[in-house]
Each structure stands twice: as C-alpha cells, then as structure tokens.
Design a protein around this motif. Sequence first.
Motif, PDB file in Angstrom:
ATOM      1  N   ASP A   1      -1.326   2.502  -5.222  1.00 37.85           N
ATOM      2  CA  ASP A   1      -0.897   3.865  -4.723  1.00 37.85           C
ATOM      3  C   ASP A   1      -1.800   5.101  -5.674  1.00 37.85           C
ATOM      4  O   ASP A   1      -2.675   4.809  -6.566  1.00 37.85           O
ATOM      5  CB  ASP A   1       0.452   4.104  -5.566  1.00 37.85           C
ATOM      6  CG  ASP A   1       1.199   5.542  -4.969  1.00 37.85           C
ATOM      7  OD1 ASP A   1       2.058   5.183  -3.938  1.00 37.85           O
ATOM      8  OD2 ASP A   1       1.159   6.480  -5.396  1.00 37.85           O
TER       9      ASP A   1
ATOM     10  N   LEU B   1       4.677  -2.195   9.244  1.00 34.44           N
ATOM     11  CA  LEU B   1       3.816  -0.605   9.178  1.00 34.44           C
ATOM     12  C   LEU B   1       5.144   0.450   9.655  1.00 34.44           C
ATOM     13  O   LEU B   1       5.882  -0.020  10.431  1.00 34.44           O
ATOM     14  CB  LEU B   1       2.674  -0.482  10.377  1.00 34.44           C
ATOM     15  CG  LEU B   1       1.577  -1.344  10.161  1.00 34.44           C
ATOM     16  CD1 LEU B   1       0.624  -1.042  11.401  1.00 34.44           C
ATOM     17  CD2 LEU B   1       0.936  -1.260   9.012  1.00 34.44           C
TER      18      LEU B   1
ATOM     19  N   LEU C   1      -6.795  -2.615   6.562  1.00 34.18           N
ATOM     20  CA  LEU C   1      -5.590  -3.609   6.236  1.00 34.18           C
ATOM     21  C   LEU C   1      -5.864  -4.859   6.807  1.00 34.18           C
ATOM     22  O   LEU C   1      -5.487  -6.068   6.562  1.00 34.18           O
ATOM     23  CB  LEU C   1      -4.628  -2.759   6.427  1.00 34.18           C
ATOM     24  CG  LEU C   1      -4.213  -1.601   5.689  1.00 34.18           C
ATOM     25  CD1 LEU C   1      -2.787  -1.223   6.158  1.00 34.18           C
ATOM     26  CD2 LEU C   1      -4.037  -2.100   4.163  1.00 34.18           C
TER      27      LEU C   1
ATOM     28  N   ILE D   1       1.461  -7.814   4.429  1.00 30.96           N
ATOM     29  CA  ILE D   1       0.857  -6.383   3.927  1.00 30.96           C
ATOM     30  C   ILE D   1       2.056  -5.415   4.281  1.00 30.96           C
ATOM     31  O   ILE D   1       2.191  -5.510   5.566  1.00 30.96           O
ATOM     32  CB  ILE D   1      -0.339  -6.003   4.378  1.00 30.96           C
ATOM     33  CG1 ILE D   1      -1.474  -6.912   4.048  1.00 30.96           C
ATOM     34  CG2 ILE D   1      -0.547  -4.652   4.248  1.00 30.96           C
ATOM     35  CD1 ILE D   1      -2.772  -6.435   4.723  1.00 30.96           C
ATOM     36  N   ASN D   2       2.457  -4.507   3.368  1.00 33.18           N
ATOM     37  CA  ASN D   2       3.605  -3.417   3.431  1.00 33.18           C
ATOM     38  C   ASN D   2       2.776  -2.322   3.353  1.00 33.18           C
ATOM     39  O   ASN D   2       2.435  -1.899   2.244  1.00 33.18           O
ATOM     40  CB  ASN D   2       4.728  -3.717   2.436  1.00 33.18           C
ATOM     41  CG  ASN D   2       5.773  -2.693   2.689  1.00 33.18           C
ATOM     42  OD1 ASN D   2       5.649  -1.457   2.442  1.00 33.18           O
ATOM     43  ND2 ASN D   2       7.015  -3.095   3.062  1.00 33.18           N
ATOM     44  N   ALA D   3       2.848  -1.534   4.445  1.00 33.09           N
ATOM     45  CA  ALA D   3       2.127  -0.109   4.327  1.00 33.09           C
ATOM     46  C   ALA D   3       3.079   0.676   5.022  1.00 33.09           C
ATOM     47  O   ALA D   3       2.954   1.259   6.496  1.00 33.09           O
ATOM     48  CB  ALA D   3       0.963  -0.453   5.332  1.00 33.09           C
TER      49      ALA D   3
ATOM     50  N   VAL E   1       1.041  -1.155   0.163  1.00 34.01           N
ATOM     51  CA  VAL E   1      -0.005   0.037  -0.003  1.00 34.01           C
ATOM     52  C   VAL E   1       0.743   1.245   0.007  1.00 34.01           C
ATOM     53  O   VAL E   1       1.964   1.404   0.840  1.00 34.01           O
ATOM     54  CB  VAL E   1      -0.863   0.181   1.038  1.00 34.01           C
ATOM     55  CG1 VAL E   1      -1.795   1.226   1.234  1.00 34.01           C
ATOM     56  CG2 VAL E   1      -1.812  -1.209   1.301  1.00 34.01           C
TER      57      VAL E   1
ATOM     58  N   VAL F   1       1.997   5.218   5.363  1.00 34.41           N
ATOM     59  CA  VAL F   1       0.945   5.347   4.683  1.00 34.41           C
ATOM     60  C   VAL F   1      -0.079   5.748   5.819  1.00 34.41           C
ATOM     61  O   VAL F   1      -0.898   6.797   5.580  1.00 34.41           O
ATOM     62  CB  VAL F   1       0.260   4.015   3.980  1.00 34.41           C
ATOM     63  CG1 VAL F   1      -1.031   4.553   3.621  1.00 34.41           C
ATOM     64  CG2 VAL F   1       1.393   3.678   2.912  1.00 34.41           C
TER      65      VAL F   1
ATOM     66  N   VAL G   1      -6.826   3.902   0.080  1.00 32.31           N
ATOM     67  CA  VAL G   1      -6.816   2.775   1.269  1.00 32.31           C
ATOM     68  C   VAL G   1      -8.254   2.345   1.554  1.00 32.31           C
ATOM     69  O   VAL G   1      -8.610   1.501   1.478  1.00 32.31           O
ATOM     70  CB  VAL G   1      -6.215   3.152   2.513  1.00 32.31           C
ATOM     71  CG1 VAL G   1      -6.548   2.112   3.673  1.00 32.31           C
ATOM     72  CG2 VAL G   1      -4.419   3.308   2.323  1.00 32.31           C
TER      73      VAL G   1
END
Length: 228
Positions: free
Chosen positions: A44, A125, A113, A94-96, A15, A99, A78
């Motif tokens: 994005d 995060l 998420l 999940i890579n945030a 994300v 964000v 998001v």
Amino acid sequence: MPRDAQVEEIDVLVVGGGTGDATIHLALGLARVGARRSTIYHVDLSQTSIDIASERLQKHRRVLRKAKISVKFRLGRVSELLNLVGRERRFHYINAVGVLHHLPDPLQGLKTLSRLLTEDGAMSLALYGSVGRTGVYHLRELARLVAASREAHSTDSLATGAVIPTIEDAEAVMKSLPTSSMFAKNTNLHRSVDVTEFGLSGLADMIVNPCDTAFSIKDVDKLVTAAG
C-alpha cells in the motif's frame, strides 16, 4: 472443501491493501483450508493504512501462527512492485481491487501484475465502470471550474494549467446540484455510502481525486488482452 483435503502453500499479493480487509479475509481463508506456510504480501501507499492493517491482524495472530500463514507488509507503488516483492517471486493469486483505475497508466500497471502471476494463477480486479459512474466526471469538471474561477479572482488573472479542486469546491458543487443533473439521477452513486456516510473523505475520493479512469466492458477486454 473437506477438512482433510491437502492444499499446497499459496503465495498471495494484495495490491492497495489499505487497512487490511482483503488481507485478513484471505489469511483466515488460507488458514481455514489448510494452506500451511502460505505467504501474503500486503502492499500500500500509506504507512498509516499499513499500521492499521498490521494492528488488526494481531487479533488473529494465534490462528495464523498455528497455520504458519505469513503476512509481509510493503510500502510502495505498483510501479515498484518488482523491487518490493522480489523480481523472481510469482504469485498464485493477486488481489487488485480499486487500484488500476487510479494509476496514470492502468495498462502498464496490469502488465506489472501479470508479470508477477504464476502461469496458472488467478487475479481479482475491480475497475470503475464508465456507465456506473455517470455524472461523476460532470461534477469533477464543475468543481474544477469553480476552483479555476476562485483562483482567477484571487490573483486578478485567469487561472492557467490544470487546476485541482479543493474539498471546499466539491462541497460547493454538491450543495448547488440541481435535481436534473446526471449525478443526482444516478441514485446508485447519489445515495451511495461515499456520499451519505463517508463525509468529506468520500467526497474527496469521488470528486477531488485527480487521477482515475473509468472503463466500459469493451475497455476492460482491451486492457486485459493488451496486458497478456
């Protein structure tokens, strides 16, 4: 990990993928450990950033094609994730990074998420730290006051409502910043690449950005607990 180890296919969500650093790193990593037929969703807000990420990915197309690693690009927010990736899809990772602190409602964003994460999945995060950003919000308030004063003089009346400073206002504040200011004393930021190398874009992100929230360790604990 041994080269002959069996790795299951992995679904990944990046994300705020931007120009692709995390996406490319993860794609090549999955190929390296043999996670064949894995899929990465890169989401994005900026189509320009997505285009750059897609172009950068072409450099590694042979490796990824051989490993059958698929990267899917999605343009959106998001709050739109469930529709962008599919309501039934779940991700192992999940890579945030950088964000949630830019969302109007970080908790709601993390809940979204969390809903997309598999039961045994993991999430990375990165959030702004309130201690680490000491001085930033003083600068932002100064820039807002400069903007309000400028607007008042241009209209011969007091500025009302929330005034968002311009990059020129941010520059004016930085140029007149005394060495005794909290920001100047916070050398981690005052001498950071945002200030020393990124130029106007770094200044805009730090001072002009109208939406960001900084967290203490206790705030992070409350956030992740509330999000489940």
